[in-house]
Motif scaffolding. Structure first.
Motif, mmCIF file in Angstrom:
data_model
loop_
_atom_site.group_PDB
_atom_site.id
_atom_site.type_symbol
_atom_site.label_atom_id
_atom_site.label_comp_id
_atom_site.label_asym_id
_atom_site.label_seq_id
_atom_site.Cartn_x
_atom_site.Cartn_y
_atom_site.Cartn_z
ATOM 1 N N HIS A 8 0.811 -1.102 -0.032
ATOM 2 C CA HIS A 8 0.082 0.077 -0.056
ATOM 3 C C HIS A 8 0.874 1.342 -0.126
ATOM 4 O O HIS A 8 1.810 1.242 0.772
ATOM 5 C CB HIS A 8 -0.922 -0.106 1.271
ATOM 6 N N PRO A 9 0.640 2.151 -0.823
ATOM 7 C CA PRO A 9 1.522 3.415 -1.060
ATOM 8 C C PRO A 9 1.540 4.200 0.428
ATOM 9 O O PRO A 9 2.630 5.084 0.579
ATOM 10 C CB PRO A 9 0.818 4.164 -2.102
ATOM 11 N N ASP A 10 0.376 4.370 1.070
ATOM 12 C CA ASP A 10 0.488 5.282 2.130
ATOM 13 C C ASP A 10 0.523 4.376 3.586
ATOM 14 O O ASP A 10 1.031 5.036 4.537
ATOM 15 C CB ASP A 10 -0.876 5.819 2.286
ATOM 16 N N ASN A 11 0.098 3.118 3.484
ATOM 17 C CA ASN A 11 0.326 2.290 4.880
ATOM 18 C C ASN A 11 0.720 1.081 4.394
ATOM 19 O O ASN A 11 0.156 -0.024 4.464
ATOM 20 C CB ASN A 11 -1.208 2.178 5.395
ATOM 21 N N PRO A 12 2.168 1.009 4.115
ATOM 22 C CA PRO A 12 2.527 -0.376 3.847
ATOM 23 C C PRO A 12 2.692 -1.410 4.843
ATOM 24 O O PRO A 12 2.835 -1.106 5.914
ATOM 25 C CB PRO A 12 4.161 0.198 3.177
ATOM 26 N N GLN A 13 2.502 -2.469 4.349
ATOM 27 C CA GLN A 13 2.030 -3.897 5.202
ATOM 28 C C GLN A 13 3.457 -3.973 5.917
ATOM 29 O O GLN A 13 4.561 -4.256 5.323
ATOM 30 C CB GLN A 13 1.775 -5.243 4.560
ATOM 31 N N ARG A 14 3.609 -4.211 7.237
ATOM 32 C CA ARG A 14 4.732 -4.335 7.994
ATOM 33 C C ARG A 14 5.513 -5.544 7.824
ATOM 34 O O ARG A 14 6.519 -5.749 7.401
ATOM 35 C CB ARG A 14 4.428 -4.142 9.442
ATOM 36 N N ARG A 15 4.553 -6.664 7.450
ATOM 37 C CA ARG A 15 5.127 -8.075 7.112
ATOM 38 C C ARG A 15 5.755 -7.962 5.985
ATOM 39 O O ARG A 15 7.143 -8.604 5.801
ATOM 40 C CB ARG A 15 4.188 -8.933 6.982
ATOM 41 N N GLU A 26 20.311 -9.700 3.840
ATOM 42 C CA GLU A 26 21.173 -10.964 3.391
ATOM 43 C C GLU A 26 21.906 -10.624 2.123
ATOM 44 O O GLU A 26 22.373 -11.609 1.605
ATOM 45 C CB GLU A 26 20.102 -11.923 3.038
ATOM 46 N N GLY A 27 21.917 -9.306 1.656
ATOM 47 C CA GLY A 27 22.873 -9.195 0.410
ATOM 48 C C GLY A 27 22.241 -8.746 -0.820
ATOM 49 O O GLY A 27 22.788 -8.705 -1.971
ATOM 50 N N GLY A 28 20.706 -8.679 -0.622
ATOM 51 C CA GLY A 28 19.839 -8.475 -1.900
ATOM 52 C C GLY A 28 20.038 -7.265 -2.298
ATOM 53 O O GLY A 28 20.401 -6.121 -1.617
ATOM 54 N N LEU A 29 19.586 -7.135 -3.475
ATOM 55 C CA LEU A 29 19.252 -5.740 -4.371
ATOM 56 C C LEU A 29 17.807 -5.643 -4.746
ATOM 57 O O LEU A 29 17.441 -6.660 -5.156
ATOM 58 C CB LEU A 29 20.169 -5.971 -5.613
ATOM 59 N N ILE A 30 17.201 -4.365 -4.268
ATOM 60 C CA ILE A 30 16.051 -4.355 -4.707
ATOM 61 C C ILE A 30 15.612 -3.078 -5.709
ATOM 62 O O ILE A 30 16.390 -2.197 -5.628
ATOM 63 C CB ILE A 30 15.191 -4.038 -3.241
ATOM 64 N N ALA A 31 14.312 -3.150 -6.319
ATOM 65 C CA ALA A 31 13.977 -2.046 -6.823
ATOM 66 C C ALA A 31 12.682 -1.472 -5.928
ATOM 67 O O ALA A 31 12.055 -2.224 -5.613
ATOM 68 C CB ALA A 31 13.356 -2.531 -8.306
ATOM 69 N N TYR A 32 12.780 -0.396 -5.737
ATOM 70 C CA TYR A 32 11.745 0.405 -4.855
ATOM 71 C C TYR A 32 11.262 1.690 -5.079
ATOM 72 O O TYR A 32 12.068 2.397 -5.813
ATOM 73 C CB TYR A 32 12.212 0.221 -3.507
ATOM 74 N N PRO A 33 9.908 2.166 -4.729
ATOM 75 C CA PRO A 33 9.732 3.341 -5.274
ATOM 76 C C PRO A 33 10.064 4.454 -4.157
ATOM 77 O O PRO A 33 10.245 4.167 -3.129
ATOM 78 C CB PRO A 33 7.985 3.121 -4.936
ATOM 79 N N THR A 34 9.990 5.651 -4.630
ATOM 80 C CA THR A 34 10.562 6.982 -3.951
ATOM 81 C C THR A 34 9.509 7.980 -4.259
ATOM 82 O O THR A 34 8.566 7.660 -5.120
ATOM 83 C CB THR A 34 11.859 7.344 -4.089
ATOM 84 N N ASP A 35 9.730 9.242 -3.809
ATOM 85 C CA ASP A 35 8.929 10.293 -4.176
ATOM 86 C C ASP A 35 9.268 10.774 -5.545
ATOM 87 O O ASP A 35 8.775 11.949 -5.922
ATOM 88 C CB ASP A 35 8.668 11.391 -3.026
ATOM 89 N N GLU A 125 10.303 11.605 0.992
ATOM 90 C CA GLU A 125 9.010 11.777 1.480
ATOM 91 C C GLU A 125 7.734 10.561 1.332
ATOM 92 O O GLU A 125 6.869 10.883 1.478
ATOM 93 C CB GLU A 125 8.468 13.060 1.048
ATOM 94 N N HIS A 126 8.421 9.537 0.828
ATOM 95 C CA HIS A 126 7.683 8.469 0.341
ATOM 96 C C HIS A 126 7.341 7.397 1.370
ATOM 97 O O HIS A 126 8.084 7.215 2.174
ATOM 98 C CB HIS A 126 8.076 7.863 -0.828
ATOM 99 N N ALA A 127 5.983 7.070 1.628
ATOM 100 C CA ALA A 127 5.757 6.229 2.708
ATOM 101 C C ALA A 127 6.537 4.809 2.829
ATOM 102 O O ALA A 127 7.092 4.580 3.898
ATOM 103 C CB ALA A 127 4.177 6.291 3.113
ATOM 104 N N VAL A 128 6.617 4.290 1.886
ATOM 105 C CA VAL A 128 7.348 3.161 1.580
ATOM 106 C C VAL A 128 8.537 3.199 1.783
ATOM 107 O O VAL A 128 9.171 2.394 2.559
ATOM 108 C CB VAL A 128 6.947 2.739 0.116
ATOM 109 N N THR A 129 9.126 4.216 1.233
ATOM 110 C CA THR A 129 10.793 4.219 1.346
ATOM 111 C C THR A 129 11.154 4.547 2.879
ATOM 112 O O THR A 129 12.057 3.999 3.469
ATOM 113 C CB THR A 129 11.198 5.146 0.453
ATOM 114 N N GLN A 130 10.277 5.517 3.480
ATOM 115 C CA GLN A 130 10.450 5.570 4.797
ATOM 116 C C GLN A 130 10.391 4.280 5.843
ATOM 117 O O GLN A 130 11.035 4.011 6.738
ATOM 118 C CB GLN A 130 9.546 6.751 5.481
ATOM 119 N N ALA A 131 9.340 3.700 5.658
ATOM 120 C CA ALA A 131 9.260 2.211 6.178
ATOM 121 C C ALA A 131 10.392 1.484 5.999
ATOM 122 O O ALA A 131 10.871 0.863 6.904
ATOM 123 C CB ALA A 131 7.734 1.692 5.498
#
Length: 206
Positions: A8-15, A26-35, A125-131
Motif C-alpha cells: 500500500h502506498p500510504d500504509n505499507p504492510q509491515r510484514r 542478506e545481501g539482496g538488491l531491490i527495486a523500490y519506489p520513492t517520491d 518523503e515516500h511512505a514506503v521508502t520511509q518504512a
C-alpha cells in the motif's frame, strides 16, 4: 527470479516491509519506489550490490551514488554539514532533492567520487521508502532506476519485474511514483551548483 511485493502506498504492510529488509540484510538488491521515480537499493556495505547497480545502469566510477537517509540525524552521520548548508538542506527535506556533500569516514571509499570524496544524500518523503529505512535502521545505498537504453526511468512495478527479473532480488510496487528524478544540488563548494533540475524547486539555490 525477483520476488514481487505489492504494498500500500500510504500504509505499507509491515510484514512485507520486514521481508524486503531481510532480503537487503542478506545481501539482496531491490527495486523500490520513492517520491521521485523508482530506485535500485542495497545495504551500505554491500560491494556486490554496488557492482550489480553499476552493471544494470552501465555506470562509471565518477557516478555519485546516493545514501537514502531516514532523517536529518542519520544524514549527518555520513556527510559533513556546515551551518549554512544545514539551513539549506533542512529547509528542503524531506523531498525530491539529492545533495552532494563531503563524505565522513563512515562512508565506504568505493562509494565516493574518486576526486572530490563526495557522496549524494537524500531524505525521501515516500511512505514506503520511509518504512524501509525505519525497519533497516541505516541508509540504503541507492541509484535512480534508469536503464542505459532508456531516456526516462521505469515507473511500473510489473515492467521492472519483467525487465530485471534476474538482475534484482525483489521489486516493491506501490503504484505509479512518477518519472521525474530528484533535483541534484552540489553543496560541496562555497556556492551551490545545480547539477540536475528535476522534481525539486531550485529557486532557493540560485
Amino acid at each position: 527470479m525477483a520476488r514481487y511485493f505489492d504494498v500500500h502506498p500510504d500504509n505499507p504492510q509491515r510484514r512485507a516491509i520486514g521481508q524486503v529488509v531481510d532480503l537487503v540484510r542478506e545481501g539482496g538488491l531491490i527495486a523500490y519506489p520513492t517520491d521521485s521515480c523508482f530506485a535500485l537499493g542495497c545495504q551500505l556495505g554491500n560491494k556486490e550490490g554496488l557492482d550489480r547497480i553499476r552493471e544494470i545502469r552501465d555506470l562509471d566510477d565518477r557516478h555519485h551514488f546516493t545514501l537514502m537517509c531516514r532523517d536529518f540525524a542519520q544524514l549527518g552521520q555520513f556527510v559533513q554539514v556546515s551551518n549554512a548548508v544545514f539551513r539549506l538542506v533542512k529547509a528542503s527535506t524531506p523531498g525530491s532533492y539529492t545533495f552532494i556533500l563531503p563524505a565522513t569516514r563512515d562512508v565506504p571509499r568505493r562509494l565516493l567520487h574518486p576526486r572530490k570524496k563526495t557522496v549524494g544524500v537524500r531524505i525521501p518523503e515516500h511512505a514506503v521508502t520511509q518504512a524501509l529505512l525505519d525497519e533497516l535502521g541505516e541508509p540504503l545505498l541507492s541509484s535512480t532506476l534508469l536503464l542505459p537504453d532508456q531516456d526516462e526511468p521505469l515507473t511500473q512495478g510489473w515492467e521492472i519485474k519483467e525487465r530485471l527479473d534476474h538482475a534484482v532480488d525483489a521489486v516493491i510496487d506501490s503504484g505509479d511514483c512518477g518519472i521525474e528524478p530528484t533535483t541534484v544540488i552540489d553543496l560541496s563548494q562555497p556556492e551551490p551548483e545545480i547539477v540536475r533540475r528535476g522534481a525539486g524547486d531550485t529557486s532557493r539555490f540560485e
